[in-house]
Design an enzyme around this catalytic site. Structure first.
Site, mmCIF file in Angstrom:
data_model
loop_
_atom_site.group_PDB
_atom_site.id
_atom_site.type_symbol
_atom_site.label_atom_id
_atom_site.label_comp_id
_atom_site.label_asym_id
_atom_site.label_seq_id
_atom_site.Cartn_x
_atom_site.Cartn_y
_atom_site.Cartn_z
ATOM 1 N N HIS A 53 0.870 -1.190 0.000
ATOM 2 C CA HIS A 53 0.000 0.000 0.000
ATOM 3 C C HIS A 53 0.903 1.235 0.000
ATOM 4 O O HIS A 53 1.508 1.561 1.019
ATOM 5 C CB HIS A 53 -0.897 0.006 1.248
ATOM 6 N N HIS A 58 1.487 5.389 -1.599
ATOM 7 C CA HIS A 58 1.117 6.584 -2.372
ATOM 8 C C HIS A 58 2.376 7.166 -2.991
ATOM 9 O O HIS A 58 3.276 7.611 -2.270
ATOM 10 C CB HIS A 58 0.460 7.627 -1.462
ATOM 11 N N LEU A 59 2.413 7.170 -4.308
ATOM 12 C CA LEU A 59 3.572 7.741 -5.004
ATOM 13 C C LEU A 59 3.290 9.122 -5.557
ATOM 14 O O LEU A 59 4.221 9.816 -5.971
ATOM 15 C CB LEU A 59 4.008 6.835 -6.164
ATOM 16 N N ARG A 60 1.986 9.506 -5.635
ATOM 17 C CA ARG A 60 1.607 10.798 -6.251
ATOM 18 C C ARG A 60 2.027 10.820 -7.720
ATOM 19 O O ARG A 60 2.158 9.803 -8.353
ATOM 20 C CB ARG A 60 2.210 11.993 -5.497
ATOM 21 N N ASN A 108 -5.279 7.362 -5.865
ATOM 22 C CA ASN A 108 -6.018 8.589 -5.510
ATOM 23 C C ASN A 108 -5.290 9.851 -5.956
ATOM 24 O O ASN A 108 -5.009 10.747 -5.167
ATOM 25 C CB ASN A 108 -6.336 8.632 -4.008
ATOM 26 N N LYS A 157 -9.308 -0.376 -5.735
ATOM 27 C CA LYS A 157 -9.330 0.307 -4.443
ATOM 28 C C LYS A 157 -10.701 0.910 -4.176
ATOM 29 O O LYS A 157 -11.225 1.674 -4.992
ATOM 30 C CB LYS A 157 -8.273 1.422 -4.450
ATOM 31 N N HIS A 207 -10.436 0.958 1.965
ATOM 32 C CA HIS A 207 -10.257 1.961 3.021
ATOM 33 C C HIS A 207 -11.490 1.838 3.905
ATOM 34 O O HIS A 207 -12.571 2.308 3.545
ATOM 35 C CB HIS A 207 -10.124 3.372 2.437
ATOM 36 N N HIS A 225 -4.571 -0.757 5.995
ATOM 37 C CA HIS A 225 -4.116 0.010 7.162
ATOM 38 C C HIS A 225 -5.038 -0.138 8.367
ATOM 39 O O HIS A 225 -5.620 0.839 8.829
ATOM 40 C CB HIS A 225 -3.903 1.488 6.822
ATOM 41 N N LEU A 254 -4.896 9.014 8.185
ATOM 42 C CA LEU A 254 -6.213 8.380 8.221
ATOM 43 C C LEU A 254 -6.088 6.937 7.754
ATOM 44 O O LEU A 254 -5.438 6.708 6.732
ATOM 45 C CB LEU A 254 -7.196 9.139 7.315
ATOM 46 N N ASP A 279 1.396 2.573 3.551
ATOM 47 C CA ASP A 279 0.570 3.767 3.385
ATOM 48 C C ASP A 279 1.429 5.026 3.432
ATOM 49 O O ASP A 279 0.949 6.091 3.821
ATOM 50 C CB ASP A 279 -0.551 3.823 4.436
ATOM 51 N N HIS A 323 3.193 14.436 1.746
ATOM 52 C CA HIS A 323 2.605 15.768 1.536
ATOM 53 C C HIS A 323 3.725 16.760 1.810
ATOM 54 O O HIS A 323 4.531 16.548 2.736
ATOM 55 C CB HIS A 323 1.468 16.035 2.524
ATOM 56 N N ALA A 356 -3.597 14.677 5.809
ATOM 57 C CA ALA A 356 -3.394 13.380 6.472
ATOM 58 C C ALA A 356 -2.360 12.561 5.713
ATOM 59 O O ALA A 356 -2.439 12.437 4.496
ATOM 60 C CB ALA A 356 -4.715 12.611 6.512
HETATM 61 O O1 DOR Z 1 -3.321 9.380 5.864
HETATM 62 C C1 DOR Z 1 -3.683 9.090 4.740
HETATM 63 N N1 DOR Z 1 -3.153 9.687 3.649
HETATM 64 N N2 DOR Z 1 -4.669 8.199 4.597
HETATM 65 C C2 DOR Z 1 -5.223 7.943 3.410
HETATM 66 O O2 DOR Z 1 -6.117 7.148 3.363
HETATM 67 C C3 DOR Z 1 -4.797 8.689 2.208
HETATM 68 C C4 DOR Z 1 -3.438 9.212 2.356
HETATM 69 C C5 DOR Z 1 -3.066 10.229 1.301
HETATM 70 O O3 DOR Z 1 -3.351 10.000 0.118
HETATM 71 O O4 DOR Z 1 -2.493 11.247 1.655
HETATM 72 ZN ZN ZN Z 2 -3.404 5.070 1.693
#
Ligand code: DOR
Ligand code: ZN
Length: 346
Positions: free
Chosen positions: A15, A17-19, A43, A101, A138, A176, A221, A249, A253, A265
């Site tokens: 899991h 997030h690479l953006r 996302n 997802k 999620h 998560h 989150l 996860d 940011h 988050a």
């Molecule tokens: O903390 C989180 N950040 N929880 C998520 O479900 C999404 C993630 C994000 O994309 O920043």
């Molecule tokens: Zn996530």
């Protein structure tokens, strides 16, 4: 394996997030450094919804890999109310997509296009059950009156269990997990059910985030829970049940968007995840089970081969945590659990 050195099959991150764009270019090397593969969260803005979107996103990831890096992005599709079951089937059968997802609409970052009517996506679930494609969930209800600390436990009873009963054979990953309720539910779900656990939920609870000042870099989150849940998560991760595996996860940011009156988050754990996990498993007297959690259980659930390569960690003086990484999308603060971590990746 000596006491102060541990060698594992190369881990995967189930899991991540690479953006996209400059942020992706900045964070991707930190995952590729330690992990062979990762399940890539869809996302983005706009989200990765169709097989065609996933091909383009995969190609952007591969194009951003540093010279010589070996890393396989395992693509996912973002489930919307309009998702076409035939597109999901094609994307899975071509080998491109490894999971779908499910974000309940409004649950977290960039989840506005998520699902609000679960019955309305039943045809997608049925196709997924038929072809064995996992649904990554999620698991939080979004009704505004539900307390943020209760959202995961209530989701299991109100949404997840009914979906699983209505769609026998649907393979589900509870993403998560943060509560003893989720750990108990996942441990009794049989071979179609699994759960990922993050580094921060194994190391921290809500007191770490809120006592003595608010720590925006611990805000994620699902939110960190009451400390009584953490031992249940540690037991799940270290207990040897193959239904539990690592999903960091890691969610970058830019620092100024977290240190903010309305902070984002997500914890950026990718560079330090393995060191932190080795510390957690060491403390639990379960170093011999670390490989299962980070390298073996995930591929088994996803029906993929275990990696051939290996990685070695060494125990020594407490490691220095990097404060931040620089990216062309701004600095990103690196997760630091604020306690000594003795394991470093060689
Ligand atoms: O903390 C989180 N950040 N929880 C998520 O479900 C999404 C993630 C994000 O994309 O920043
Ligand atoms: Zn996530």
């Amino acid at each position: 394996m000596t006491e102060d050195r541990i060698t594992l099959k190369r881990p995967d991150d189930w899991h991540l997030h690479l953006r996209d764009g400059a942020m992706m270019e900045g964070v991707l090397p930190h995952s590729a450094n330690h992990f062979a593969r990762a399940i890539i969260m869809p996302n983005l803005v706009p989200p990765v919804v169709t097989g065609a979107d996933a091909i383009r996103y995969r190609d952007r990831i591969l194009g951003a890999l540093p010279e010589g890096a070996v890393f396989e992005p395992l693509m996912t599709l973002y489930l919307t109310q309009e998702t076409d079951p035939a597109d999901v089937r094609n994307a899975a059968e071509s080998g491109l997509v490894k999971a779908v997802k499910l974000y309940p609409a409004g649950a977290t970052t960039n989840s506005a296009s998520g699902v609000h009517n679960f019955d309305g996506v039943r045809a997608v679930f049925e196709t997924m059950a038929e072809i064995g494609l996992p649904l990554c969930v999620h698991g939080e209800v979004t009704r505004p009156e539900v307390d943020i600390f209760d959202r995961e436990a209530i989701f299991i009873d109100e949404v997840l269990d009914p979906i699983r009963r209505a769609t026998p054979g649907l393979r589900v990953v509870m993403e998560h997990i943060t509560t003893s309720e989720a750990a108990a539910y996942a441990s009794e779900g049989g071979s179609d059910l699994a759960a990922t656990i993050t580094v921060q939920h194994l190391m921290l609870d809500r007191n770490d985030m809120l006592v003595g000042g608010i720590r925006p870099h611990f805000y994620c989150l699902p939110i960190l829970k009451r400390g009584t849940h953490r031992p249940a998560l540690i037991k799940a991760a270290t207990g040897g049940n193959p239904s539990f595996f690592l999903g960091t996860d890691s969610a970058p940011h830019a620092t100024d968007t977290k240190e903010n009156a309305c902070g984002c988050a997500g914890c950026f754990t990718a560079p330090v995840a393995l060191s932190c996990l080795a510390e957690v498993f060491d403390e639990a007297g379960a170093l011999d089970r670390l490989e299962g959690f980070v390298s073996l259980n995930g591929p088994k659930y996803y029906g993929l081969p275990v990696n051939h390569e290996q990685i070695t960690l060494e125990r020594g003086a407490p490691i220095q945590f990097p404060e931040a990484i620089e990216t062309d999308a701004g600095a990103v603060t690196v997760f630091n659990p604020d306690r000594p971590v003795h394991w470093r990746v060689l």
